[in-house]
Write an enzyme that holds these catalytic residues in place. Sequence first.
Site, short mmCIF file in Angstrom:
data_model
loop_
_atom_site.label_atom_id
_atom_site.label_comp_id
_atom_site.label_asym_id
_atom_site.label_seq_id
_atom_site.Cartn_x
_atom_site.Cartn_y
_atom_site.Cartn_z
N ASP A 32 0.83 -1.21 0.00
CA ASP A 32 0.00 0.00 0.00
C ASP A 32 0.86 1.26 0.00
OD1 ASP A 32 -2.20 -1.70 0.19
OD2 ASP A 32 -2.29 -1.52 2.36
N GLU A 196 -11.54 -1.38 -3.68
CA GLU A 196 -11.00 -0.61 -2.56
C GLU A 196 -9.96 0.37 -3.06
OE1 GLU A 196 -9.53 -3.56 0.13
OE2 GLU A 196 -8.04 -4.32 -1.27
#
Length: 303
Positions: A32, A196
């Site tokens: 991420d 997401e």
Amino acid sequence: MKKWVAAGCLVLASAGAAAATWTLTGDIVSHDPHLYKAANTWWIVETSDTGVGVKYSANGRAWTQGVPIFGNGLPWWGQYNGNKKQAWAPDLHEWNGKAILYYAVSTFGSQKSAIGLATASSIAQGNWVDQGAILTSAPGDNFNAIDPNFFVDKAGQPWLSYGSFQTGIYITRVDANTLKPFGAKTRLATDSIGIENPFIVANGSYYYLFVSKGKCCDGANSTYRIAYGRSTSVTGPYLDKNGVDMRNGGGTVLDAGGGRFIAPGAESISNGVLARHALDTQNNYTPVLFMSDLFFTNGWPTY
């Protein structure tokens, strides 16, 4: 949903074969990765087992692992992440003369989640002060409060997009002073395969919504991919190249990976460069940082 992270290590590797893809060295294990350039320093904040992970680079190509933010965790995180020290999917920016950091705390597959906020006088100074949870979700809600992305529209109004699985991606206005969301939330995108990690940028006449779809973290079965749509309004509707609304599963795929590195996702953009991670099939599916110059051709993004 999120997340796992491999132990940090020194990796020397080409970040891909495409002409616009950067060659990276140093500490490029990353999950991420949120990319942000401030003054002459490139920064990455990332999912970590100990607080918010931090990397820095003078040129954006040679990366050094820094000291994590809130590396011992914070007391209030425990009710959301089972008393772990980890934080997920951070989002780093500068706003009104200070550094701001949004991040998420949760457990894998849980809807009991929170987005936290921290502020500092500058990123380099690193004197972060936590402001607590600014958005939470609970089982039964139609959203999941993780994967925050701060964005300022063309009129100077700040927004926060967020969401993981459930009914998709949402956006809410943010108070310019408190940096906390307020008012109604608007749904931007959904997909039955999972969606997401929203990230919004503006270019020309359009706003572009980038998302990660599929499964992020299932080894050889991981199906993560980066997709996008565009809109003339920050609140949508965002349509893909075929005119399909992202609220109805639309989204043109930008990167689906392949070969050694699979399941690219968790994208972020700074200074015309798109960062993401992909899983290394030759190294136990460790997540590795990739960066590429992002172009807009005929109004659509491409590497």
